[in-house]
Design an enzyme around this catalytic site. Structure first.
Site, PDB file in Angstrom:
ATOM      1  N   LEU A  32    -103.778 -37.903 -10.765  1.00  0.00           N
ATOM      2  CA  LEU A  32    -104.519 -39.149 -10.965  1.00  0.00           C
ATOM      3  C   LEU A  32    -105.941 -39.056 -10.420  1.00  0.00           C
ATOM      4  O   LEU A  32    -106.743 -39.966 -10.597  1.00  0.00           O
ATOM      5  CB  LEU A  32    -103.793 -40.303 -10.252  1.00  0.00           C
ATOM      6  CG  LEU A  32    -102.397 -40.645 -10.771  1.00  0.00           C
ATOM      7  CD1 LEU A  32    -101.742 -41.690  -9.870  1.00  0.00           C
ATOM      8  CD2 LEU A  32    -102.477 -41.175 -12.201  1.00  0.00           C
ATOM      9  N   SER A  33    -106.253 -37.971  -9.729  1.00  0.00           N
ATOM     10  CA  SER A  33    -107.542 -37.890  -9.027  1.00  0.00           C
ATOM     11  C   SER A  33    -108.760 -38.047  -9.940  1.00  0.00           C
ATOM     12  O   SER A  33    -109.716 -38.731  -9.558  1.00  0.00           O
ATOM     13  CB  SER A  33    -107.630 -36.582  -8.238  1.00  0.00           C
ATOM     14  OG  SER A  33    -106.670 -36.598  -7.207  1.00  0.00           O
ATOM     15  N   THR A  53    -104.460 -29.846  -3.719  1.00  0.00           N
ATOM     16  CA  THR A  53    -103.104 -30.342  -3.555  1.00  0.00           C
ATOM     17  C   THR A  53    -102.137 -29.173  -3.666  1.00  0.00           C
ATOM     18  O   THR A  53    -102.542 -28.004  -3.651  1.00  0.00           O
ATOM     19  CB  THR A  53    -102.841 -31.498  -4.559  1.00  0.00           C
ATOM     20  OG1 THR A  53    -101.557 -32.047  -4.292  1.00  0.00           O
ATOM     21  CG2 THR A  53    -102.918 -31.031  -6.005  1.00  0.00           C
ATOM     22  N   LYS A  67    -102.783 -26.246  -0.032  1.00  0.00           N
ATOM     23  CA  LYS A  67    -103.466 -26.894   1.088  1.00  0.00           C
ATOM     24  C   LYS A  67    -103.681 -25.961   2.284  1.00  0.00           C
ATOM     25  O   LYS A  67    -104.695 -26.056   2.975  1.00  0.00           O
ATOM     26  CB  LYS A  67    -102.698 -28.146   1.516  1.00  0.00           C
ATOM     27  CG  LYS A  67    -102.832 -29.300   0.524  1.00  0.00           C
ATOM     28  CD  LYS A  67    -102.163 -30.541   1.072  1.00  0.00           C
ATOM     29  CE  LYS A  67    -102.417 -31.752   0.204  1.00  0.00           C
ATOM     30  NZ  LYS A  67    -101.899 -32.981   0.813  1.00  0.00           N
ATOM     31  N   ASP A 116    -105.414 -36.902   4.814  1.00  0.00           N
ATOM     32  CA  ASP A 116    -104.090 -37.481   4.546  1.00  0.00           C
ATOM     33  C   ASP A 116    -103.668 -38.501   5.603  1.00  0.00           C
ATOM     34  O   ASP A 116    -103.168 -39.581   5.281  1.00  0.00           O
ATOM     35  CB  ASP A 116    -103.026 -36.376   4.456  1.00  0.00           C
ATOM     36  CG  ASP A 116    -103.089 -35.624   3.148  1.00  0.00           C
ATOM     37  OD1 ASP A 116    -103.655 -36.162   2.179  1.00  0.00           O
ATOM     38  OD2 ASP A 116    -102.566 -34.493   3.100  1.00  0.00           O
ATOM     39  N   ALA A 139     -97.354 -31.653   4.718  1.00  0.00           N
ATOM     40  CA  ALA A 139     -97.553 -33.099   4.563  1.00  0.00           C
ATOM     41  C   ALA A 139     -97.270 -33.828   5.874  1.00  0.00           C
ATOM     42  O   ALA A 139     -98.027 -34.727   6.279  1.00  0.00           O
ATOM     43  CB  ALA A 139     -96.655 -33.634   3.449  1.00  0.00           C
ATOM     44  N   LEU A 181     -94.366 -40.308   1.080  1.00  0.00           N
ATOM     45  CA  LEU A 181     -95.751 -39.844   0.968  1.00  0.00           C
ATOM     46  C   LEU A 181     -96.104 -39.431  -0.458  1.00  0.00           C
ATOM     47  O   LEU A 181     -97.289 -39.317  -0.781  1.00  0.00           O
ATOM     48  CB  LEU A 181     -96.008 -38.658   1.923  1.00  0.00           C
ATOM     49  CG  LEU A 181     -96.518 -39.019   3.322  1.00  0.00           C
ATOM     50  CD1 LEU A 181     -95.536 -39.903   4.061  1.00  0.00           C
ATOM     51  CD2 LEU A 181     -96.804 -37.764   4.132  1.00  0.00           C
ATOM     52  N   TYR A 232     -95.584 -40.055  -4.792  1.00  0.00           N
ATOM     53  CA  TYR A 232     -95.569 -41.241  -5.651  1.00  0.00           C
ATOM     54  C   TYR A 232     -95.019 -40.843  -7.010  1.00  0.00           C
ATOM     55  O   TYR A 232     -94.769 -39.662  -7.266  1.00  0.00           O
ATOM     56  CB  TYR A 232     -96.983 -41.853  -5.758  1.00  0.00           C
ATOM     57  CG  TYR A 232     -97.997 -40.890  -6.312  1.00  0.00           C
ATOM     58  CD1 TYR A 232     -98.699 -40.041  -5.469  1.00  0.00           C
ATOM     59  CD2 TYR A 232     -98.222 -40.796  -7.685  1.00  0.00           C
ATOM     60  CE1 TYR A 232     -99.601 -39.122  -5.980  1.00  0.00           C
ATOM     61  CE2 TYR A 232     -99.126 -39.884  -8.195  1.00  0.00           C
ATOM     62  CZ  TYR A 232     -99.816 -39.054  -7.330  1.00  0.00           C
ATOM     63  OH  TYR A 232    -100.694 -38.136  -7.842  1.00  0.00           O
ATOM     64  N   GLY A 257     -96.462 -43.429  -2.007  1.00  0.00           N
ATOM     65  CA  GLY A 257     -97.726 -42.978  -1.436  1.00  0.00           C
ATOM     66  C   GLY A 257     -98.921 -43.151  -2.354  1.00  0.00           C
ATOM     67  O   GLY A 257     -99.953 -42.513  -2.131  1.00  0.00           O
TER      68      GLY A 257
HETATM   69  P1  ATR Z   1     -95.672 -29.958   1.930  1.00  0.00           P
HETATM   70  O1  ATR Z   1     -97.083 -29.482   1.916  1.00  0.00           O
HETATM   71  O2  ATR Z   1     -95.301 -30.824   0.775  1.00  0.00           O
HETATM   72  O3  ATR Z   1     -95.278 -30.538   3.234  1.00  0.00           O
HETATM   73  P2  ATR Z   1     -94.246 -27.621   2.766  1.00  0.00           P
HETATM   74  O4  ATR Z   1     -95.248 -27.319   3.811  1.00  0.00           O
HETATM   75  O5  ATR Z   1     -93.668 -26.495   1.955  1.00  0.00           O
HETATM   76  O6  ATR Z   1     -94.789 -28.637   1.678  1.00  0.00           O
HETATM   77  O7  ATR Z   1     -93.056 -28.415   3.482  1.00  0.00           O
HETATM   78  C1  ATR Z   1     -91.944 -28.857   2.766  1.00  0.00           C
HETATM   79  C2  ATR Z   1     -91.110 -29.729   3.700  1.00  0.00           C
HETATM   80  O8  ATR Z   1     -90.071 -30.357   2.949  1.00  0.00           O
HETATM   81  C3  ATR Z   1     -90.424 -28.943   4.804  1.00  0.00           C
HETATM   82  O9  ATR Z   1     -90.305 -29.783   5.918  1.00  0.00           O
HETATM   83  C4  ATR Z   1     -89.063 -28.651   4.172  1.00  0.00           C
HETATM   84  O10 ATR Z   1     -88.041 -28.364   5.096  1.00  0.00           O
HETATM   85  P3  ATR Z   1     -87.823 -26.833   5.610  1.00  0.00           P
HETATM   86  O11 ATR Z   1     -88.925 -26.562   6.591  1.00  0.00           O
HETATM   87  O12 ATR Z   1     -86.494 -26.821   6.224  1.00  0.00           O
HETATM   88  O13 ATR Z   1     -87.933 -25.976   4.385  1.00  0.00           O
HETATM   89  C5  ATR Z   1     -88.814 -29.970   3.498  1.00  0.00           C
HETATM   90  N1  ATR Z   1     -87.845 -29.896   2.403  1.00  0.00           N
HETATM   91  C6  ATR Z   1     -88.025 -29.357   1.181  1.00  0.00           C
HETATM   92  N2  ATR Z   1     -86.915 -29.521   0.415  1.00  0.00           N
HETATM   93  C7  ATR Z   1     -86.020 -30.189   1.182  1.00  0.00           C
HETATM   94  C8  ATR Z   1     -84.683 -30.673   0.958  1.00  0.00           C
HETATM   95  N3  ATR Z   1     -84.050 -30.490  -0.210  1.00  0.00           N
HETATM   96  N4  ATR Z   1     -84.066 -31.316   1.983  1.00  0.00           N
HETATM   97  C9  ATR Z   1     -84.698 -31.496   3.150  1.00  0.00           C
HETATM   98  N5  ATR Z   1     -85.961 -31.072   3.421  1.00  0.00           N
HETATM   99  C10 ATR Z   1     -86.612 -30.431   2.456  1.00  0.00           C
END
Ligand code: ATR
Length: 273
Positions: free
Chosen positions: A17-18, A63, A67, A104, A133, A218, A220, A242
């Protein structure tokens, strides 16, 4: 300057959407903002960023999944980006260097406090996730005065690392994901996992949702649907996605690049509509 270019980098990025948000902000000031999406695979991201800034690029949003890479390739970083370990904004400085910023956390807090009229000082927050995030918003929630912040991550090490990095043991706690059913209830629950984006739904106990609780995803759109449905079925008083955070983070980027503070409410209303 009208020939400056702006973009959002992601992979995938077609749904972003940016461009609409920045073009709408620009119209508030009579600016025709040249803002486009750039889809770059992770291996191509650094080269794509350098090519963009070498050819009239002035500012970029970043995004998923770039990041952390955005912070790594920048020459300087704001405190927020440094703390989060990720950047969602890159800006070309006068001398050609790239500055990284993370808006963020500030965007989330403005959406909660200014748009949804939440007094964060009365809240015990549960933060689900400890990835990029979650790191982007944790410090801002504490700066905004939450009473406590409990971080729970599917794997415990990133949650512990985040709590250690924050270094406020009186207010910041970690718990195991397996124990979610037994850790009490919270009046602010934030989903900062990427589960929704990955098309997975979280299996969360309804006991987490306290009286008059506010649940916030966080993300949407479709990525937030499962968590918000769970929140409502568990009795949350409020359940927000979000989208407001996205508009607020965009406003910070817009101000950094153009020097004007846009009015976010009409743009938020347009996107909701
Ligand atoms: P983002 O930038 O969106 O935060 P990220 O740094 O890869 O992406 O982090 C993803 C987060 O979502 C992590 O906290 C991940 O948990 P793990 O560290 O255990 O991998 C969490 N996550 C992703 N899929 C998940 C799921 N199905 N259930 C619970 N936590 C999940």
């Amino acid at each position: 300057m009208t020939d400056r270019r702006y973009a959002v980098f992601g992979h995938p990025i077609g749904h972003s959407l940016s461009p609409r948000i920045h073009e709408a902000f620009g119209r508030q000031f009579g600016l025709a903002v040249d803002y486009r999406t750039i889809d770059a695979a992770p291996a191509d991201f650094p080269e794509a960023v350098h090519a963009f800034f070498a050819d009239r690029g002035h500012g970029a949003n970043v995004t998923l999944p770039h990041k952390a890479a955005a912070l790594a390739l920048a020459d300087t970083a704001s405190e927020a980006a440094h703390r989060a370990g990720t950047a969602n904004v890159l800006t070309r400085l006068e001398d050609g260097r790239l500055a990284a910023h993370n808006t963020d956390g500030a965007g989330l807090v403005r959406d909660l406090v200014d748009r949804h009229r939440v007094d964060l000082r009365g809240h015990d927050a549960l933060l689900l996730g400890a990835g990029g995030a979650a790191r982007g918003v944790a410090w801002s929630l504490l700066d905004a005065g939450v009473q406590s912040l409990t971080i729970v991550n599917r794997s415990s090490a990133p949650a512990d690392a985040l709590a250690d990095a924050i270094g406020e043991p009186a207010r910041v706690h970690t718990r195991y994901w397996e124990d979610l059913a037994d850790i009490g209830s919270y009046n602010l629950i934030l989903n900062a996992t990427s589960a929704g984006v990955l098309g997975k739904s979280l299996e969360l106990p309804t006991a987490l949702v306290g009286a008059r609780a506010l649940c916030y995803d966080l993300s949407y759109g479709t990525a937030a649907i499962a968590f918000l449905a769970w929140a409502k079925s568990a009795g949350a008083l409020f359940a927000f996605d979000g989208l407001g955070m996205l508009v607020e983070t965009a406003a910070d980027a817009f101000e950094l690049w153009h020097g004007h503070r846009p009015d976010t409410d009409p743009v938020y209303a347009m996107l909701r509509g």
